[in-house]
Design an enzyme around this catalytic site. Structure first.
Site, PDB file in Angstrom:
ATOM      1  N   HIS A 168      -0.549 -18.312  -2.272  1.00  0.00           N
ATOM      2  CA  HIS A 168      -0.562 -16.845  -2.375  1.00  0.00           C
ATOM      3  C   HIS A 168       0.657 -16.417  -3.182  1.00  0.00           C
ATOM      4  O   HIS A 168       1.790 -16.529  -2.716  1.00  0.00           O
ATOM      5  CB  HIS A 168      -0.538 -16.203  -0.989  1.00  0.00           C
ATOM      6  CG  HIS A 168      -0.417 -14.712  -1.049  1.00  0.00           C
ATOM      7  ND1 HIS A 168      -1.345 -13.931  -1.701  1.00  0.00           N
ATOM      8  CD2 HIS A 168       0.526 -13.860  -0.576  1.00  0.00           C
ATOM      9  CE1 HIS A 168      -0.983 -12.665  -1.600  1.00  0.00           C
ATOM     10  NE2 HIS A 168       0.155 -12.593  -0.933  1.00  0.00           N
ATOM     11  N   ASP A 211       2.482 -13.489  -4.852  1.00  0.00           N
ATOM     12  CA  ASP A 211       2.666 -12.047  -5.005  1.00  0.00           C
ATOM     13  C   ASP A 211       3.073 -11.700  -6.429  1.00  0.00           C
ATOM     14  O   ASP A 211       4.015 -12.288  -6.975  1.00  0.00           O
ATOM     15  CB  ASP A 211       3.753 -11.553  -4.052  1.00  0.00           C
ATOM     16  CG  ASP A 211       3.301 -11.559  -2.604  1.00  0.00           C
ATOM     17  OD1 ASP A 211       2.308 -10.887  -2.304  1.00  0.00           O
ATOM     18  OD2 ASP A 211       3.957 -12.237  -1.786  1.00  0.00           O
ATOM     19  N   ASP A 257      -3.637 -10.888   2.194  1.00  0.00           N
ATOM     20  CA  ASP A 257      -2.336 -10.321   2.562  1.00  0.00           C
ATOM     21  C   ASP A 257      -2.292  -8.801   2.668  1.00  0.00           C
ATOM     22  O   ASP A 257      -1.400  -8.276   3.328  1.00  0.00           O
ATOM     23  CB  ASP A 257      -1.269 -10.785   1.552  1.00  0.00           C
ATOM     24  CG  ASP A 257       0.144 -10.625   2.091  1.00  0.00           C
ATOM     25  OD1 ASP A 257       0.320 -10.571   3.323  1.00  0.00           O
ATOM     26  OD2 ASP A 257       1.085 -10.554   1.284  1.00  0.00           O
ATOM     27  N   HIS A 276      -0.359  -5.363  -3.789  1.00  0.00           N
ATOM     28  CA  HIS A 276      -0.125  -4.885  -2.427  1.00  0.00           C
ATOM     29  C   HIS A 276       1.344  -4.855  -2.025  1.00  0.00           C
ATOM     30  O   HIS A 276       1.650  -4.481  -0.874  1.00  0.00           O
ATOM     31  CB  HIS A 276      -0.943  -5.711  -1.425  1.00  0.00           C
ATOM     32  CG  HIS A 276      -0.645  -7.173  -1.433  1.00  0.00           C
ATOM     33  ND1 HIS A 276      -1.334  -8.061  -2.211  1.00  0.00           N
ATOM     34  CD2 HIS A 276       0.269  -7.907  -0.753  1.00  0.00           C
ATOM     35  CE1 HIS A 276      -0.872  -9.279  -2.021  1.00  0.00           C
ATOM     36  NE2 HIS A 276       0.113  -9.210  -1.134  1.00  0.00           N
TER      37      HIS A 276
END
Length: 994
Positions: free
Chosen positions: A51, A53, A175, A425
């Site tokens: 993951h 970001d 997430d 996000h």
């Protein structure tokens, strides 16, 4: 990344040839290479993933290149390098990747040899793209327009680079901090077969686990016919992390599998037994004999060899246990392979109709603060969205001259990519570190510079004006050098909507008397009023800000512009007219032909509102209040921060019980100017002909001398009997009914009575009873609620002094260069109308707020000439019905356009505007000759006729048969497109070369 897109132009051209030439055969869809499962066994799908970001604790580039590791050790380029090398070693290995912003950057840096290796991994199914957006967008704060745009950008890169066979089949939001119903609808319309996410409320999860209801069908729309907005949705078992004891990243502390019996560290049997027990326990919560395990987490697999070597051993030794009677079968897999197995089970699934907001991970930790966090960035993102649509449209309407002309060379790509990143996000949410927020803003500013060039080139080409054009990006703080310094200047109003609009232009000026004429030379009514917020901004010692504002009402045709000339009158010298605070003996009334507002002469607060058209009268009291952010207490140490909203009181405190008043009245606008404190001011306006009241507020810097965090709300109190109900929008589209202290699918035990009732307000918050509806429209994403019957509140600003322990590691304490807190200026629109006419007013106003028209200013010089073509232009032959929104109009390639049309009303909104509309695309544009078009899915990455989604049986059995797809017309004389309520249709339109 700008270099990437210049390098990819040939790929874009090739893709478009593939669309239009019948010799191009798409790859087979929906058949990933999946490992064989075993019937009668518990099949465990190991999904290796990372993951990544797109900014959070570090900037996008810091994460990609691996810089600033003192903040967080993470380097995405090394992750992708290592994963590719590890996949080549063993063809049974699998890996999924999500964030295309990173992958696209990495791809352009690879050799042709390495690119060929990657293509083979994708073709074999070892490397699979999931979700496919430029980022993994937030679901609470972006508008649906921005979500669609960022997804389209990523999906197009995959199509252009790897072909249709690389199309993601599964949406993956592991997430984001809660999940919107509109997001599910958009994913379904993009053609995804399923959706998996990691976060949901802890109480909801407990109930779902007990009932084995962790997976089911989510109905994403109350308006679209099933199953067009239905999406199979699953909750992942462990967030998005590996099971306890099985994290083998270099950032983890779990023990590797030691299978050497001669070693004192030998642990193979223990770890195999632990895994079998973990799998058995997880299977208790799911309905089939298939379960999924996410093997990875944040920025993992920088050394993929460690991960894969241990998973190889795990698979080998767990499956060897089958000889001893074990019924567990484990293998490498992907979400799409797992979804196929669920579909094969032919079970009947439950249906969810609401959303997954708000999200709490414990009793005192509601993630509702980020709905408002960093309100300045949220507004910048919203304005940038409107600018991008203008930029896109003008690239279409002006052609190549928009990209290269007298103002230079530029493209919309820079802003498109910056906006896509901003939907992440941890971007628009305001949950990033301060230096990362600064970097997001810088990326947007570079996009603004590029689009300013595009817009000016386009207007020069379309209008023939030789004025020196400029955009004033600081109008939000009443700065514009042209309007303040020039005796005569032009104002161009560009309208991105498909209908004609009227817009109240306000510009800073130094003088007191001006004339305004339109393109035909007709003089308009104008009004000069003293600036209210003068002195609240610090422009520098050498700059003398203007003291007045010029106001006039301008109109612009659909997808077009109108030109206005402003001339200062002789003897027009600067003179300030500072407001005089007056003690009024009686009530103060302002009104126009539609509305009347009354203010209490003693308190200075709004006291009532009357709709003069319907005769509807309602007492309304508006004031500003503040919640004190919790520093933690004896019950729980949870603080209020960037993510978490936790006030230490249920009743907010008024900033002031009274407001000082100054009243301004004129032919165009009547205003009541209120001062609640040195850091909280507001202007309440009624423009001529307006159906709403405008509340422009100015809040900050929030004081912290008392060492208290403050969370500021505006609140409207009425005697409406709302029975605990109120309405909020979902990403700017459909409205959802909320009930205080209630969740539709589980019993809420609410230990935070304020935060637990806060919801994301992307554009609209409303309440009603049988006679009246009160509606608020916002200019950015905010948190809001109805904390008591007849009351609406919106949070406008937050300044907090402690971190909230969710990873960002710093308090939400935004300051300017001198250390003072940030000042926020914003706008709310207030409507009062009968319930059956409210949607017509508020939806059209919200559309105009989201797709705000663009002002461009022209500095005249000796060689200036009045714009030809009467100074007015429209890209449409005829205005579209008010219910139709031109959602997207952008250039796809030299002779292809991307067009999205939307019927923006729900089926029960309005007796007229909710009706089905038919549009002839062939005759839609004034300057474009349409040759043919193809209807695409919402993401524009596959022809709608080629889409075949998985079908799911539900308890309602409504969606056993897929709705028929509209056949594509080929003859321009039959290019009729029909739209139903809340329907979006997407087209690639081929135009004839001029």
């Amino acid at each position: 990344m700008a270099k990437l897109w210049s390098d990819v132009r040939f790929a874009l051209f090739s893709h478009c040839l593939c669309i239009w030439l019948s010799t191009c055969v798409p790859a087979v869809l929906g058949s990933p290479a999946c490992a064989r499962s075993e019937p009668g066994m518990l099949n465990v799908h190991l999904v290796p993933h990372t993951h990544d970001d797109v900014g959070w604790l570090k900037t996008v580039d810091q994460y990609y290149f691996g810089g600033s590791n003192i903040i967080q050790h993470a380097g995405v380029q090394y992750i992708l390098d290592s994963v590719v090398d590890s996949l080549v070693v063993d063809k049974t290995r699998r890996f999924i990747y999500v964030e295309i912003a990173f992958f696209a950057k990495w791809w352009e840096q690879q050799t042709a040899k390495k690119q060929a290796v990657v293509r083979s991994l994708i073709k074999s199914g070892q490397l699979e793209f999931i979700n496919g957006g430029w980022c993994m967008n937030d679901e609470a704060t972006p508008t649906y327009i921005d979500i669609i745009d960022q997804m389209t950008l990523g999906l197009r890169f995959l199509n252009d680079t790897f072909g249709i066979g690389a199309r993601p089949l599964v949406a993956w939001h592991i997430d984001p901090f809660g999940h919107s119903r509109e997001q599910a609808s958009l994913f379904a319309q993009m053609g995804f077969d399923g959706f998996f996410f990691g976060r949901l409320d802890y109480q909801d999860k407990e109930k779902r686990q007990k009932e084995k209801n962790m997976e089911g069908v989510w109905r994403g729309s109350a308006n679209l016919n099933p199953p067009s907005a239905d999406l199979f949705t699953g909750v992942l078992p462990n967030g998005y992390n590996p099971p306890n004891g099985f994290c083998w990243d270099q950032s983890c502390a779990d023990e590797p599998i030691v299978d050497d019996k001669n070693s004192r560290e030998y642990n193979k049997d223990k770890l195999v037994s632990l895994f079998l027990e973990t799998a058995k326990n997880q299977s208790k919560y799911y309905k089939t004999n298939h379960i999924i395990m996410t093997m990875g987490s944040d920025f993992q697999y920088e050394n993929a060899h460690v991960w894969f070597k241990n998973m190889d051993k795990l698979i080998k030794y767990v499956n060897e246990k089958q000889k001893d009677g074990s019924k567990v079968n484990v293998f490498y897999s992907t979400p799409s392979c797992y979804l196929q197995e669920l579909n094969k089970a032919k079970l009947t699934w439950s249906v969810k109709y609401d959303d997954f907001f708000p999200y709490a991970d414990s009793a005192h930790s509601f993630w509702t603060g980020y709905f408002t966090s960093r309100p300045a960035l949220k507004r910048y993102v919203r304005r940038s969205s409107a600018l991008l649509q203008v930029c896109n449209q003008l690239e279409v309407l002006a052609g190549a001259q928009a990209n290269k002309g007298p103002y230079g060379q530029a493209e919309s790509t820079i802003l498109r990519q910056a906006m896509a990143v901003a939907q992440h996000h941890d971007a628009v949410t305001g949950t990033e570190k301060q230096h990362v927020a600064n970097d997001y803003a810088w990326q947007l500013s570079q996009g603004w510079l590029a689009c300013e060039t595009v817009i000016k080139n386009a207007l020069y080409n379309l209008s023939g004006s030789t004025d020196e054009l400029s955009i004033c990006p600081l109008l939000n703080i009443s700065l514009c050098s042209i309007t303040e310094a020039e005796k005569q200047f032009r104002v161009v109003l560009y309208n991105p909507l498909g209908r004609e609009i009227t817009w109240n232009v306000r510009v800073p000026v130094q003088g007191r008397t001006y004339t305004v004429t339109n393109h035909a030379g007709k003089q308009l009514v104008s009004q000069v009023i003293p600036q209210f917020f003068l002195g609240l901004y610090r422009h520098g010692k050498s700059y003398k800000p203007s003291v007045n504002e010029l106001v006039f009402q301008a109109s612009a045709p659909p997808l077009g512009f109108s030109t206005y000339t402003v001339t200062s009158q002789k003897g027009n010298v600067a003179r300030s007219s500072p407001p005089q605070w007056v003690q009024h003996q009686g009530d103060i009334v302002i009104q126009n032909v539609h509305l009347q507002l009354t203010f209490n002469g003693t308190t200075g607060l709004l006291s009532s509102m009357k709709n003069l058209d319907s005769g509807l009268f309602l007492p309304v009291i508006q004031n500003f209040y503040w919640y004190q952010g919790s520093n933690g207490n004896s019950d729980n140490l949870q603080t209020s921060g960037a993510y978490i909203f936790r006030p230490n009181m249920s009743t907010p405190l008024p900033i002031s019980k009274k407001a000082q008043l100054h009243v301004v009245k004129g032919r165009l606008v009547e205003e009541v100017r209120q001062t609640f404190s040195p850091w909280c001011q507001q202007v309440v306006r009624l423009y001529q002909g307006s159906m709403h009241a405008e509340f422009e507020w100015h809040v900050g810097p929030l004081p912290i001398v008392d060492h208290l965090g403050r969370e500021i709300i505006t609140r409207f109190d009425t005697p409406l009997h709302t029975k605990g109900l109120f309405l909020t929008d979902s990403n700017g589209r459909e409205m959802l009914t909320r009930r205080r202290n209630f969740r539709p699918t589980w019993k809420l035990n609410n230990s935070e009575p304020v935060a637990g009732n806060y919801y994301p307000i992307t554009s609209t918050l409303a309440m009603k009873d049988g006679d009246a509806q009160v509606t608020l429209v916002t200019d950015r994403a905010q948190g809001g609620s109805s904390m008591k019957d007849g009351s609406l509140e919106l949070m406008v600003h937050r300044r907090l002094l402690l971190d909230d322990f969710r990873g960002v590691g710093e308090p939400l304490n935004e300051t300017i260069a001198n250390g003072q807190g940030l000042t926020i200026r914003g706008r709310h629109l207030l409507f009062l109308a009968p319930p059956d006419s409210s949607a017509r007013l508020s939806r059209l106003a919200a559309e105009l707020q989201r797709s705000e028209p663009q002002l461009v200013f022209g500095k005249l010089h000796k060689k200036s000439r009045h714009p030809n073509k009467d100074g007015e232009f429209s890209g449409l032959r005829v205005a579209l019905p008010a219910s139709i929104h031109v959602l997207s109009l952008s250039r796809w390639d030299a002779h292809t356009l991307l067009l999205r049309l939307e019927l923006q009303f729900e089926k029960h909104d309005d007796r007229n505007l909710s009706r089905i509309v038919t549009i002839n695309i062939a005759r839609m544009f004034s300057t474009l000759d349409v040759e043919s078009f193809k209807e695409m899915t919402l993401g524009a990455n596959i022809r709608l006729n080629d889409l075949h989604r998985l079908s799911w049986d539900t308890v309602e059995r409504e969606n056993e048969h897929r709705s028929k797809v509209t056949q594509e017309p080929t003859d321009p004389s039959y290019m009729m497109v029909t739209l139903q309520p809340m329907q979006i249709r997407t087209f690639l339109i081929r135009t004839k070369a001029s």
